[in-house]
Design an enzyme around this catalytic site. Structure first.
Site, PDB file in Angstrom:
ATOM      1  N   ASP B 442      40.048 104.334  38.771  1.00 50.49           N
ATOM      2  CA  ASP B 442      38.674 104.758  38.945  1.00 50.49           C
ATOM      3  C   ASP B 442      38.235 104.274  40.329  1.00 50.49           C
ATOM      4  OD1 ASP B 442      36.050 105.493  38.307  1.00 50.49           O
ATOM      5  OD2 ASP B 442      35.594 103.416  37.817  1.00 50.49           O
ATOM      6  N   ASP B 906      36.335 100.528  35.156  1.00 49.93           N
ATOM      7  CA  ASP B 906      35.380  99.503  34.768  1.00 49.93           C
ATOM      8  C   ASP B 906      34.267 100.017  33.877  1.00 49.93           C
ATOM      9  OD1 ASP B 906      34.072 101.015  36.721  1.00 49.93           O
ATOM     10  OD2 ASP B 906      32.700  99.347  37.100  1.00 49.93           O
ATOM     11  N   ASP B 910      35.543 105.414  31.853  1.00 46.83           N
ATOM     12  CA  ASP B 910      36.976 105.231  32.001  1.00 46.83           C
ATOM     13  C   ASP B 910      37.669 104.929  30.680  1.00 46.83           C
ATOM     14  OD1 ASP B 910      36.698 105.416  34.810  1.00 46.83           O
ATOM     15  OD2 ASP B 910      35.964 103.363  34.821  1.00 46.83           O
TER      16      ASP B 910
END
Lengths: 331, 1261
Positions: B442, B906, B910
């Site tokens: 990410d 995080d 995700d």
């Protein structure tokens, strides 16, 4: 900042995986050294064992066939099962080398499965040890009790099938005494077979398996039984019959008078009488020595080969050309 | 009460932003595509919500689910059956259960406890783990479900209620910085015009705020008390997972009027507030609950968390199958053999001493051969169960737990800043860390800290704030030697005719020297640090601009205009600086974080934007005379930013009545609109922009224009006209009109902001790339941002072939799937051609995919083409990806490439990806805990990935592999000796060993060494792991747990067991084995064989282990020693049957016993030892060679060989800093070479050169 670092893992060499460590690397030196060490250790041990085994004198005589009269040859079983036939049989053994006392007398059975699970389990340790446990029979069936439900002591198939051939040895017409004391393990006489346990109802009815026991002698003194009950690990086994405490000279002839009672004919087993002396490695056992010498030899041979290899085609320690990226270069 | 307090707090604020009516500032905001109203009422669009009347939703058909969200797998009642079921779905466990059940029967060759206890342990541990994990989930659910929100309970009263009791139709009030408890329909906000700002970080990872706007008709419900009168009905779509759409309408009844007339209003996504997004910059909003609990879009987007098993464990299953097959085979042989011998009438007759006909026990019943055969079979299954070691599972659990503990306790994985450490949340996957090949990461919060920083600017064609590009610096540093020699070669001639680039190079090196001097001498170092941390969002240092120094510059006018653009062209508002209320510095809030950094920077430069009213903006400015004045600017128009316009302008009138247009935007857009007189700095600015972009900085260009009053009047009227139009053409018209004024601009310069990377991200990515890992960036952010970050962390390079996969505009507007597919497929095909083309094959490629295009590319029929292309590219960046797409990509990549994937992120967006990947890592940063909760490992910073993978992963992989192989070996050795003995005992199933030996084997005598192998083994130390990334590739290739290895170890086990059995039997029978003439019985043979096994397997592990600490020594030698201790004690017990006094009386004093053990152990180990020697001599593996290179050196020396190998150990890669530096060096060298040729050519021909040469020659003479 302080309370933030409260969770910081504390340092210890273990938790940081930094414990001092010995990291041996198989360098050529190590390789050669270990092969030479093995060689240097094994060859002498092998030679010692070999010579020890060589010093053992062993006479063995198979008598199961010879001791059946010719007219029973085709049907040895009916001979052995017939209580009226004469079982005595004379064998003469030549002594090739001097037998130095103590000489051990063994009987050897082959194709006899003392290690069969049904057989191995068929005894009662408690009963053998303690007269109060004479009814501990659950593992002894079908030789547990008599028809009128009295416990058999010692019960079970092992005891019931006790070996019952007997040997009388003589040389130059003189009887050789076979000492039948002290052939069992001390632990057996001391702990496993009770000195106040006497045979009871043993081999009294039904099928007779093997030898009978003297009911006046406690089990702790029935050493034949103890030896028999130490079940052998393999279908071919020897068991101590007794010990001769006198030397027998070379080239003498030993006359053996065998009472051939034990039925090995039914299952095609063989019976042998073995006289053997011992050394520190026990009885005749050439294989150990040979194995040691050959393993030692192979290791020395390998050591020489590796020495030659390192002399003629040395690989530098940590030679980077062996690294995968140098062998198969990355484009 | 609530109203009062919020009113108070509003009053307190100087800048009463609640009063600013935003719709007046915004010109473009009110038009959205009309919702597809026709569908409402059709299937899929039948939800009815009675606003403010939740009572109606208590009964069917309007009874919808509650807002109680559970993510747990079990509850109190289902835990036991369900988790037991889960456990016994593993084949091995089922087998162990069977064995345990059988062990209770009389068939068992040993005590039931020894079989049941380990099973209970294994299953118990696993269930406990499940339970604890589920408990955590439960606690988290509880926390979420009991969060409080204000709910309308009638008569305008609002009360705090936990989230879980919310019901569809409830009216709720959400305060600033709170999460929305469920999907809401926005009714009104603290702003007069009903807008609110929403942060959707958790949903899509985007950091910029989104504006939501309520309908005009609900606008007046902006106080608690007014809600007693609200009556409305929402009809809308059924729950679905699409985050970006909402279709419905609102039937709104106005009760104030006499005939309560209902009117219909269309609803769209902009009135829709999603659960798990956050209210920002808005004091409060009112909304009505539309979707609750599992109907909410975010929950619909989440997936069931799959339970993960590592590949090694899955492969181990196959090993278990092989062993199981072996087990069945030998059990079958044993049972058939047994039947064979009991079945025949003859045999029964012959074996009189067994009395098989009497009182038979069932397993030897000649009358029922099949029954007894079957019983023998079952018995054999139990007996040879040693082949399938339950203790392996126990040991693996223990080892993995300890490994996880070591990972958790690694000080180098501790982040001082956050006080957090890397945490293995599940210990199942430790060894997977050593085999990762793909990393899907990410962006926001993972690579970047979600923090913008003002870094550089270029004003009037001069770059400020300029550290030299780090890549160039590194390259030149490494080339310094070359430069020196180059200088030397040229005999100082270089200074005579220096081409531009070499000047740069000299500058660089001298710059570096200066810098290092400075940092020592006048402590500029500290200043720098202060600059980096002192002011958030401002990491700029340049003496020429700071502290009002710029007023001494030459062209102050443009300089001031530049700062004015910065301070005025935005949508931000100043807020009170809470932390330093004493100082005069302000804090700002704006729609995008860049704007905030501009405002902060402007403030630092002396242009403090201090107030905004409806029509004016106030800026405290520095005069050229360096005095401070506050100026008022009348805001005439604001031309909004949009993704198609890529620019934003304000038109203001200053105190002198002059009208200016200030414009900021993307470089190409602005350059196109420059006037002829405005291009003075264009060339220099373009150069700077390229440099900034290469550093991964986000750039924006500033321009302005002075407008004559007449011109403005003219334009203004046409603009107002356009604004007044209602209809679909309005947007276009407005754009056109704006276009008319945004032209003939004057370029001022450019700014560069840095989406700040987290510490060490660049280095980490560099190392990972060298270790052969591929890194894909999946982000919900927009393409520009993602590409910027790609550059910043060296995933992208400028000399890369970049393929942009996106839908062309006309195709997109047609909205036809077929056309879109064709479009994408063509793009993919074309790109793929390039990647496979002979000429360009070696070039670095990068793929940038847009969310829409990705959606098409991931459809079934073209996904293979897409992945084929993607795999050929050095780096792949996917932007505007929804959480579901992230998960989908992960799954497809995993499936298509078959490679180990690791996902790291995080945020809640995700979670899908983290769950889907082989290993999921959650960044335990500042955002919510969802990612961490779903992850297998959590870490405070991205950079820890390097050590976690390359050191711990590598170690754990090797440890577990070696451990399993050894375990298989050791149990084959032990199990098969049992079988061979069977051959000697006519398959009767007798056991050579005492029952206690059997229990002891895996429990004490061989367990600890193998655990120490699994926990403490290190092939090379951690620093070497990091220095030789190639070592990591051993794990990727899986060479330590390949079938070759497995078969090899099985073979070794079989060979060893044969050697042990045959030699023991052959040597120990039949003659006497000691001087006293005694022969061996079962006990003696058993104890000798067993001793050799204990010695052999423990010495074998010595050959495997390469790292002996005192722990290993104690465990290994202790294990062997404890065998004798055990024998001694067991033999001393009076009830130990045939093992009584075995050691002291029988075998101990017999030399034969000892020499047999020595012989057999050496012979059993010799084959492996020879294999080892040959492998090391002729085919050494990398780790062995590196061990040797390190051998005998106390510290790692920097000798040439070491350095060279360190370098070539890296995987050739196109990404990462080092790759960029290498590329730069190549480029520089090339340039140097060219120049040299040029200089040589020119100087040899020049008369000066000739004279110099002659002079020097003369001098020498």
């Amino acid at each position: 900042m302080d309370h933030k670092n409260a969770k910081k893992p504390s340092y210890s060499r273990f938790s940081q995986q930094e414990l001092p460590a010995w990291k041996p690397i198989l360098t050529p030196g190590w390789v050669i050294a270990s092969f030479i060490t093995i060689g240097a250790l094994f060859v002498p041990i092998g030679l010692l064992a070999w010579s020890a085994s060589d010093n053992v004198v062993e006479i063995s005589d198979r008598y199961d066939e010879a001791c059946v009269p010719d007219d029973f040859n085709s049907n040895a079983e009916s001979f052995i099962q017939n209580p009226d036939t004469k079982k005595t049989c004379i064998r003469n053994l030549k002594v090739p080398k001097k037998l130095v006392a103590p000489i051990f007398v063994y009987y050897q059975l082959e194709n006899f499965y003392q290690n069969h699970r049904r057989f191995v389990k068929s005894k009662s340790d408690k009963q053998l040890r303690n007269p109060e446990d004479e009814n501990d029979l659950h593992s002894c069936y079908p030789e547990a009790n008599t028809a009128d439900n009295k416990p058999i002591v010692p019960c079970g198939l092992i005891a019931w099938s006790l070996f019952n051939d007997t040997y009388k040895l003589s040389t130059r017409g003189k009887q050789i005494t076979i000492d039948k004391k002290g052939i069992a393990w001390k632990s057996d006489t001391k702990a496993k077979f009770g000195s106040n346990v006497y045979p009871k109802n043993f081999q009294k009815e039904g099928l007779i398996g093997g030898a009978a026991l003297d009911e006046s002698i406690p089990l702790s003194e029935q050493e034949d039984l103890m030896v028999w009950m130490r079940t052998a690990a393999l279908p071919k086994f020897r068991k101590l019959y007794g010990r001769i405490e006198t030397d027998i000279e070379a080239h003498d002839t030993i006359k053996v008078e065998i009472e051939n009672n034990y039925n090995t004919y039914k299952f095609g087993g063989r019976k042998k009488l073995v006289l053997s002396t011992t050394t520190w490695i026990g009885g005749k056992n050439d294989f150990v020595g040979v194995a040691y010498v050959s393993v030692g030899g192979i290791c020395l041979f390998l050591a020489i080969n590796f020495i030659l290899l390192y002399v003629f085609r040395p690989r530098r320690l940590g030679d980077p050309s062996y690294l995968s990226w140098n062998r198969h270069p990355i484009n | 009460m609530a109203t009062q307090s919020s009113a108070n707090s509003q009053n307190k604020k100087k800048n009463n932003k609640g009063k600013v009516k935003w719709s007046n500032l915004y010109t473009f905001s009110c038009f959205r595509p009309p919702p597809r109203l026709a569908e409402v009422g059709q299937p899929g669009f039948i939800r009815v919500v009675f606003c403010n009347d939740p009572g109606k939703h208590r009964t069917k058909p309007y009874k919808y689910c509650s807002n109680d969200v559970t993510t747990t797998k079990y509850n109190v009642i289902t835990f036991l059956p369900k988790s037991l079921f889960e456990q016994f779905r593993r084949v091995a466990n089922l087998y162990f259960l069977l064995v345990a059940v059988l062990s209770v029967t009389s068939l068992a060759p040993f005590s039931p406890l020894s079989l049941i206890a380990p099973l209970v342990f294994v299953v118990g541990i696993s269930m406990l783990k499940e339970g604890v994990e589920d408990w955590h989930r439960f606690i988290q659910d509880l926390e979420v479900n009991s969060r409080k929100v204000k709910v309308h309970i009638g008569d305008g009263k609002f009360v705090d209620r936990p989230w879980k009791v919310l019901r569809v139709g409830d009216v709720v009030k959400v305060n600033k910085n709170d999460y929305f408890p469920c999907d809401l329909l926005l009714l009104s906000s603290s702003y007069e015009d009903g807008v609110c700002y929403v942060e959707t970080m958790n949903l899509d990872g985007e950091t910029n705020l989104k504006i939501k706007r309520c309908l005009e008709c609900t606008l007046r419900f902006d106080e608690d008390i007014k809600f007693s009168k609200l009556k409305a009905v929402v009809k809308c779509e059924d729950p679905n997972s699409s985050l970006y759409t909402f279709v419905g309408n609102l039937e709104f009844g106005d009760e104030d009027e006499l005939n309560s007339s209902y009117s219909l209003f269309p609803l769209s996504n902009s009135q829709f507030l999603l659960r798990d997004s956050k209210l920002r910059n808005t004091d409060y909003v009112y909304g009505v609950v539309v979707f609750t609990g599992r109907d909410t879009k975010v929950v619909r987007n989440s997936m069931k968390s799959p339970s993960k098993r590592s590949r090694i464990e899955r492969k181990m299953d196959y090993v278990i199958y092989v062993l199981f097959f072996m087990l069945l085979l030998i059990s079958l042989i044993a049972s058939v053999g047994s039947v064979q011998y009991t079945d025949q009438e003859q045999t029964v007759e012959q074996w009189w001493y067994l009395q098989l006909m009497y009182d038979t026990d069932a397993s030897f019943d000649p009358r029922k051969p099949f029954v007894s055969g079957f019983l023998q079979f079952l018995r054999a299954l139990i007996l040879y169960g040693y082949l399938i070691p339950i203790s392996l599972y126990v040991s693996i659990e223990v080892v993995k737990f300890l490994q996880a503990m070591l990972i958790n306790n690694d000080q180098q994985l501790f982040d001082e800043m956050s006080g957090k450490s890397v945490e293995a949340r599940t210990s199942n996957l430790n060894e997977e860390l050593g085999q990762v090949e793909m990393i899907l990461t990410d962006k926001t919060g993972t690579l970047t800290c979600n923090q913008m920083e003002f870094r550089k600017c270029s004003i009037e064609g001069i770059s400020y704030g300029g550290d030299v590009n780090e890549i160039v610096r590194a390259a030149s540093q490494r080339m310094n030697i070359d430069i020196e020699s180059y200088r030397f070669n040229l005999d100082g001639d270089e200074s005579v005719s220096t081409p531009r680039d070499s000047v740069e190079m000299v500058e660089i090196s001298s710059d570096q020297i200066n810098e290092s001097k400075n940092s020592i001498l006048d402590g500029e170092h500290d200043v720098k640090n202060l600059g980096a941390t002192g002011i958030k969002g401002f990491n700029f240092r340049d003496k020429r601009l700071m502290n009002k120094m710029w007023v001494h510059g030459s062209n102050v006018w443009d300089m001031m205009m530049f700062f004015r653009v910065m301070a005025l062209c935005h949508t931000g508002i100043p807020v009170e600086n809470e932390e330093q209320s004493g100082s005069h510095k302000l804090k700002y809030e704006a729609e995008s974080p860049e704007e905030v950094t501009f405002l902060i920077a402007a403030q630092e430069f002396g242009f403090q934007f201090c107030r905004r009213t409806q029509s004016s903006m106030f800026v405290k400015e520095i005069d050229p005379s360096a005095s401070e004045v506050e100026r008022e600017y009348k805001l005439l128009n604001l031309l909004e930013f949009s993704s198609s316009r890529k620019r934003m302008s304000v038109i203001i009138r200053d105190e002198f009545g002059q009208i200016f247009l200030f414009c900021k935007g993307a470089d190409n857009i602005i350059f196109d609109r420059l006037g002829d007189g405005g291009r003075t700095y264009q060339h220099a600015t373009t150069l700077h922009l390229a440099n900034y972009a290469e550093d991964g900085l986000r750039t924006m260009v500033f321009a302005y224009k002075k407008i004559k009053d007449s011109e403005y009047e003219e334009w203004s009227s046409s603009f107002s006209k356009a604004k007044a139009i209602i209809g679909p053409e309005r947007e276009e018209l407005l754009e056109n009109v704006s276009e008319n004024i945004e032209k003939d601009l004057v370029l001022l310069g450019a700014v560069a902001v840095d989406d700040k990377l987290q510490d060490g991200v660049t280095e980490c990515i560099d190392k990972l790339a060298q270790a052969g890992l591929r890194i894909w960036l999946l982000t919900g952010d927009k393409k520009e941002t993602a590409v910027n970050i790609g550059f910043a962390c060296s995933l992208l390079r400028h000399d890369m072939h970049m393929f942009h996969l996106s839908l062309s505009r006309d195709v997109e507007s047609k909205n036809q799937l077929k056309a879109m597919k064709d479009d994408i497929l063509n793009q993919i095909k074309a790109s793929y051609q390039v990647t496979t083309n002979e000429n360009t094959k070696e070039d670095p490629f990068a793929l940038v995919v847009d969310g829409k295009a990705l959606e098409i590319a991931l459809t079934n029929d073209i996904k293979d083409d897409f992945l084929q292309l993607a795999v050929n590219c050095a780096s792949v960046i996917c932007c505007r990806v929804s959480p579901k797409q992230k998960a989908l990509i992960t799954r497809l990549v995993k499936k298509y490439t078959g490679k180990m994937t690791l996902a790291i992120g995080d945020g809640a967006n995700d979670v899908g990806m983290i769950q889907e990947a082989d290993i999921g890592i959650g960044i335990s940063g500042m955002e919510g805990m969802q990612a961490v909760m779903a992850s297998d490992f959590s870490m405070p910073q991205f950079r820890f990935l390097e050590r976690l993978l390359i050191v711990h992963g590598h170690w754990c992989y090797k440890r577990i592999s070696k451990m399993i192989l050894y375990f298989v070996y050791k149990n084959i050795v032990f199990g098969l000796t049992l079988f061979y003995y069977e051959l000697y005992s006519r398959f009767s199933g007798d056991v050579l060993y005492d029952g206690w030996y059997m229990v002891m084997f895996n429990l004490f005598l061989t367990s600890l060494p193998v655990i120490s192998l699994g926990v403490l083994e290190q092939d090379v130390s951690s620093d070497i792991c990091l220095q030789f990334p190639a070592l990591y590739q051993q794990g990727q290739k899986g060479i330590f747990f390949s079938w070759k290895q497995i078969i090899g170890w099985m073979g070794n086990g079989i060979l060893t067991s044969l050697v042990i059995s045959i030699l023991n039997v052959y040597i120990l029978s039949p003659s006497a084995f000691r001087k006293g003439g005694q022969v061996v019985d079962i006990a003696h043979l058993g104890v000798t064989t067993y001793t050799t096994i204990v010695w052999t397997v423990n010495c074998q592990i010595v050959l495997i282990i390469t790292h002996f600490t005192w722990i290993q020594h104690i465990f290994i030698w202790g294990s062997i020693f404890s065998w004798y201790i055990f024998l001694l004690f067991y033999g001393a017990l009076p009830y130990s049957k045939r093992e009584y006094k075995l050691l002291v009386e029988a075998v101990g004093p017999a030399p034969m016993y000892w020499i047999v053990v020595l012989l057999v152990v050496v012979i059993s180990l010799l084959p492996y030892f020879i294999y080892m020697v040959i492998q090391r001599s002729f085919y050494p593996m990398d780790d062995l060679v590196i061990q040797e290179m390190k051998h005998g050196r106390k510290v790692v020396v920097d000798d040439e060989m070491w350095l060279r190998e360190k370098k070539s150990s890296r995987k050739a890669t196109h990404i990462g800093v080092s790759a960029r530096v290498d590329a730069k060096i190549l480029y520089l060298k090339d340039q140097l070479h060219k120049k040299r040729m040029f200089i040589i050519k020119s100087t040899t021909n020049s008369p000066i050169r000739r004279s110099i040469t002659i002079n020097t020659l003369e001098n020498r003479d």
